[in-house]
Design an enzyme around this catalytic site. Structure first.
Site, PDB file in Angstrom:
ATOM      1  N   GLU A  25       8.970  -4.552  -7.223  1.00 42.76           N
ATOM      2  CA  GLU A  25       8.110  -3.526  -6.647  1.00 42.76           C
ATOM      3  C   GLU A  25       8.532  -3.338  -5.190  1.00 42.76           C
ATOM      4  OE1 GLU A  25       3.398  -2.384  -5.935  1.00 42.76           O
ATOM      5  OE2 GLU A  25       3.961  -4.474  -6.271  1.00 42.76           O
TER       6      GLU A  25
ATOM      7  N   GLU B 208       7.878  -6.382   0.657  1.00 47.12           N
ATOM      8  CA  GLU B 208       6.985  -5.744   1.630  1.00 47.12           C
ATOM      9  C   GLU B 208       7.458  -6.077   3.035  1.00 47.12           C
ATOM     10  OE1 GLU B 208       4.642  -3.653   3.603  1.00 47.12           O
ATOM     11  OE2 GLU B 208       4.302  -3.563   1.426  1.00 47.12           O
TER      12      GLU B 208
ATOM     13  N   ASN C 230      12.848  -5.711   4.648  1.00 50.67           N
ATOM     14  CA  ASN C 230      13.075  -4.274   4.608  1.00 50.67           C
ATOM     15  C   ASN C 230      13.938  -3.973   3.388  1.00 50.67           C
ATOM     16  OD1 ASN C 230      13.930  -1.605   5.050  1.00 50.67           O
ATOM     17  ND2 ASN C 230      13.853  -1.851   7.265  1.00 50.67           N
TER      18      ASN C 230
ATOM     19  N   ASP D 140       5.655   5.878   1.297  1.00 41.91           N
ATOM     20  CA  ASP D 140       5.479   6.795   2.415  1.00 41.91           C
ATOM     21  C   ASP D 140       6.158   8.120   2.067  1.00 41.91           C
ATOM     22  OD1 ASP D 140       5.575   8.180   4.889  1.00 41.91           O
ATOM     23  OD2 ASP D 140       5.567   6.284   5.984  1.00 41.91           O
TER      24      ASP D 140
ATOM     25  N   LYS E 296       8.315  15.366   6.741  1.00 37.94           N
ATOM     26  CA  LYS E 296       9.184  16.234   7.535  1.00 37.94           C
ATOM     27  C   LYS E 296      10.610  16.232   6.956  1.00 37.94           C
ATOM     28  CE  LYS E 296       6.507  15.675  11.769  1.00 37.94           C
ATOM     29  NZ  LYS E 296       6.498  15.255  13.191  1.00 37.94           N
TER      30      LYS E 296
ATOM     31  N   ASP F 282       0.040   9.837  -4.875  1.00 35.69           N
ATOM     32  CA  ASP F 282      -1.034  10.828  -4.823  1.00 35.69           C
ATOM     33  C   ASP F 282      -0.568  12.070  -4.078  1.00 35.69           C
ATOM     34  OD1 ASP F 282      -0.888   9.411  -2.366  1.00 35.69           O
ATOM     35  OD2 ASP F 282      -2.871  10.161  -1.809  1.00 35.69           O
TER      36      ASP F 282
ATOM     37  N   GLU G 153      -4.436  -1.044  -4.727  1.00 39.81           N
ATOM     38  CA  GLU G 153      -5.660  -0.861  -3.940  1.00 39.81           C
ATOM     39  C   GLU G 153      -5.795   0.593  -3.494  1.00 39.81           C
ATOM     40  OE1 GLU G 153      -4.409  -5.161  -3.384  1.00 39.81           O
ATOM     41  OE2 GLU G 153      -3.406  -3.222  -3.399  1.00 39.81           O
TER      42      GLU G 153
ATOM     43  N   GLU H 180      -4.486   3.276  -4.898  1.00 41.48           N
ATOM     44  CA  GLU H 180      -4.756   4.113  -6.070  1.00 41.48           C
ATOM     45  C   GLU H 180      -6.231   4.051  -6.462  1.00 41.48           C
ATOM     46  OE1 GLU H 180      -3.217   4.405 -10.731  1.00 41.48           O
ATOM     47  OE2 GLU H 180      -2.344   2.957  -9.341  1.00 41.48           O
TER      48      GLU H 180
END
Length: 211
Positions: A44, A69, A96, A118, A122, A154, A192, A194
């Site tokens: 993930e 993460e 990263n 994220d 732009k 979303d 969380e 979602e």
């Protein structure tokens, strides 16, 4: 939302190296030795606070999960969830994910989850989106064919961008869902984020694709 700083996070990481693996490039091509089995590896990218990966680990005990993460305070929160649930098939990386080929070998991973990444809305930030072609190059390099990418968001614009990016790259779409929760998929594990936004009526988009 800005994450609250945890001044004790460094100590926590050092005390839990059996779960939050330091120097992960040392295990490139050898991740199954840490799990002590040859089960498929799912990763993930952007594991957040850990609800998804813990839920998946419980639901699929014969799969090895690795959550990545970057934010130290967030990976600590995820680790606390893992430690409380105590699954044997989860590892975390405080890294990263800009170059996954430094961490995983060719054909080492079976599935990649991208949950609520994220959107980088732009145009000048397009190359930072996790479904940009440079990231797809990485996914293809580490995935065992036919490797799967499962993407949830979303953000309608990011979803539409990702559909175009993946199909242009040549991935085969297995699912395109414009309202995931409308189908009541009991196998879906919510993050969380979602959980919070679906409760407000925000549609959740999901796609599944294969290289």
């Amino acid at each position: 939302m800005r994450q609250r700083n945890k001044p004790w996070a460094d100590d926590f990481l050092m005390e839990n190296t059996q779960l939050i693996i330091p120097n992960p490039s040392n295990y490139k091509g050898k991740w199954n030795t840490l799990f002590e089995n040859n089960n498929p590896i799912h990763i993930e990218v952007g594991t957040g606070k850990g609800q998804f990966i813990v839920g998946m680990a419980k639901q699929y005990p014969d799969v090895n999960f690795i959550g990545i993460e970057l934010a130290k305070s967030i990976v600590v929160t995820a680790a606390e969830k893992v430690l409380e649930a105590d699954p044997t098939n989860v590892l975390l990386l405080n890294e990263n994910a800009s170059d996954l080929t430094e961490i995983f070998a060719e054909d080492e991973v079976s599935t990649i989850y991208l949950n609520f990444s994220d959107p980088w809305p732009k145009n000048r930030h397009e190359k930072r989106r996790l479904t940009y072609k440079a990231f797809l190059d990485q996914y293809k390099a580490i995935l065992k064919q036919p490797g799967q990418v499962i993407f949830k968001t979303d953000n309608r614009e990011l979803f539409e961008y990702s559909l175009v990016s993946l199909t242009d790259y040549g991935l085969r779409l297995e699912e395109v869902n414009l309202d995931l929760h409308a189908i009541q998929d009991e196998s879906n594990i919510m993050t969380e984020y979602e959980e919070k936004f679906s409760a407000k009526g925000q549609p959740i988009y999901r796609l599944k694709a294969y290289f």
